[in-house]
Scaffold this active site. Structure first.
Site, short mmCIF file in Angstrom:
data_model
loop_
_atom_site.label_atom_id
_atom_site.label_comp_id
_atom_site.label_asym_id
_atom_site.label_seq_id
_atom_site.Cartn_x
_atom_site.Cartn_y
_atom_site.Cartn_z
CD GLU A 136 -3.10 5.61 6.71
OE1 GLU A 136 -1.98 5.37 7.18
OE2 GLU A 136 -3.36 5.60 5.48
CG ASN A 175 -1.80 1.21 1.30
OD1 ASN A 175 -2.02 1.90 0.31
ND2 ASN A 175 -2.34 1.48 2.49
CB SER A 230 5.46 -1.08 11.79
OG SER A 230 4.99 0.24 12.00
CD GLU A 284 -4.67 -1.71 7.93
OE1 GLU A 284 -3.80 -1.31 7.15
OE2 GLU A 284 -5.78 -1.16 8.07
N GLY A 308 2.72 2.74 10.67
CA GLY A 308 3.57 3.89 10.39
C GLY A 308 4.35 4.41 11.58
CE LYS A 361 -0.21 3.44 4.81
NZ LYS A 361 0.02 3.67 6.24
CG HIS A 376 -5.76 1.65 5.31
ND1 HIS A 376 -5.28 2.64 6.14
CD2 HIS A 376 -4.72 0.81 5.06
CE1 HIS A 376 -4.01 2.42 6.39
NE2 HIS A 376 -3.63 1.32 5.75
#
Length: 432
Positions: free
Chosen positions: A109, A21, A227, A181, A187, A23, A107
């Site tokens: 985010e 991904n 990560s 996730e 991140g 992003k 996702h």
């Protein structure tokens, strides 16, 4: 007709999958340089792994034009339904028209960023529409640090899955990959420890087992995202319920290939130390009881036994004390019994029970002469008596023996050729 394949607790192999991904990152120049490095890697067309790359939408077509053929393409987001007057959006219909096969939904985010905050219901509808249009979906779930610290990890994951379950059919799970996730690890450079990741993945699979059944739970792929890097991917890939990764920042680097290569280690550790250290519950009491007996009778210490116990470890199924599937043939014998031949029904049941007991670990390897002798006598008797009460043209006894041999052949790889050959011979006696 007479043999029903019996589930022996061995889960079907799930193809490892790695998603990249990107992003909101990348330029044409950086993509060209990155892909050039990736293209130097070994071809994965025939490997037991899938690779799916999700660039920003504006770079999707360019990426596909330079990307190696054994990598698939995925979009990072889609509109909730059919296209129309929705400025800035992209529908699943357009994704299909462009020839891409994957879409990502849910996702963290998109769930948590203040400017977006997509609800569970919105994400579920997006996923449903993608599936209706023939796309495969990487459906993301996960908890925040606050939710994990308050003990709500499983509750959050199940809530997000329930929203999806309410709008899709059971058959749709064949085209869904669940991406777990932990939001607090995305991140941040802080990866979830392997034992914690395995524990959560197992909880997700157990939840699917309780709500969707064994077939879905055993076949659906659950990947880890948070990560992931070349430094931790090997330990994570060895966890039995982790079927791949959804990689963020590390997918923008040439050594993303090292993450992909971790598929070679997937489920290769017999007893994952990380899981043992975590104290994950292992329903292997019968293994502990039977192992000394098995080894004393000549069983291998690192072959069949390791495989059997690992399967029980992974799924908590009763394997050691499992018995052949006698129900269908017993019912067939019972039907004959209703016609005045009750003995064949009872005979079938007793033969299955006896030889299943002899086939307990060590029975076939350590005392194989005794079952073979008995089997030879029964087959000869069946041939001699023709339509007699015991055989009835091979009858329930012969079918039962063949059934036991097929069952044991599917259990023990080393015994499989002899077992299957013997089973065919016994079934052949039905033609007498």
């Amino acid at each position: 007709i007479f043999f029903r394949r019996h589930e022996m607790g061995k889960q079907p192999r799930r193809t490892f999958i790695v998603g990249g991904n990107w992003k909101c990152n990348g330029t044409k120049a950086s993509i060209e340089a990155l892909v050039a490095e990736w293209n130097k890697g070994a071809d994965l067309s025939n490997a037991d792994v899938e690779v799916v790359i999700a660039p920003p939408a504006v770079y999707c077509d360019y990426t596909r034009s330079v990307l190696r053929a054994d990598f698939q393409m995925m979009v990072q987001n889609v509109w909730v339904g059919k296209g129309g007057a929705y400025t800035g959006e992209m529908s699943a219909d357009m994704v299909c028209d462009f020839g891409f096969g994957w879409a990502m939904t849910g996702h963290s985010e998109r769930r948590s960023l203040p400017a977006l905050r997509e609800s569970d219901e919105t994400i579920a509808e997006k996923t449903k529409y993608c599936l209706e249009k023939g796309l495969s979906v990487m459906f993301c779930i996960g908890e925040t640090l606050q939710e994990r610290e308050s003990g709500q990890c499983d509750a959050v994951n199940q809530r997000q899955l329930k929203a999806l379950q309410s709008v899709i059919m059971k058959r749709d799970w064949a085209r869904i990959v669940v991406a777990y996730e932990p939001v607090w690890a995305i991140g941040t450079g802080v990866s979830c420890p392997p034992e914690k990741a395995q524990e959560t993945h197992k909880s997700i699979r157990d939840y699917l087992r309780s709500t969707e059944g064994d077939q879905v739970a055993d076949s659906v792929r659950i990947v880890y995202g948070g990560s992931v890097s070349p430094a931790n991917c090997e330990a994570l890939s060895k966890c039995p319920d982790i079927d791949g990764f959804l990689v963020g920042g590390a997918s923008l680097k040439p050594d993303f290939l090292k993450v992909i290569d971790s598929y070679k280690l997937a489920n290769t550790s017999e007893w994952p130390s990380a899981v043992e250290d975590a104290g994950v519950r292992r329903r292997t009491s019968s293994c502990a009881v039977m192992r000394p007996r098995y080894e004393a009778q000549g069983g291998r210490k690192d072959g069949t036994w390791g495989t059997i116990c690992k399967d029980r470890y992974l799924r908590g199924r009763e394997v050691v004390n499992a018995s052949p599937p006698s129900q269908p043939l017993f019912l067939l014998g019972f039907m004959w019994g209703r016609r005045g031949h009750m003995f064949p029904a009872v005979a079938h049941f007793l033969v299955v029970a006896f030889f299943a007991n002899q086939s307990s670990f060590g029975g076939w390897g350590g005392r194989q002469g005794m079952p073979l002798g008995w089997l030879s006598r029964v087959m000869g008797l069946a041939r001699q008596r023709g339509r007699g009460a015991l055989s009835m043209r091979g009858g329930p006894c012969t079918i039962a023996i063949a059934e036991v041999y097929l069952w044991h052949g599917s259990l023990n790889m080393c015994a499989r050729p002899a077992c299957l050959l013997t089973a065919v011979q016994f079934m052949g006696s039905l033609a007498v």
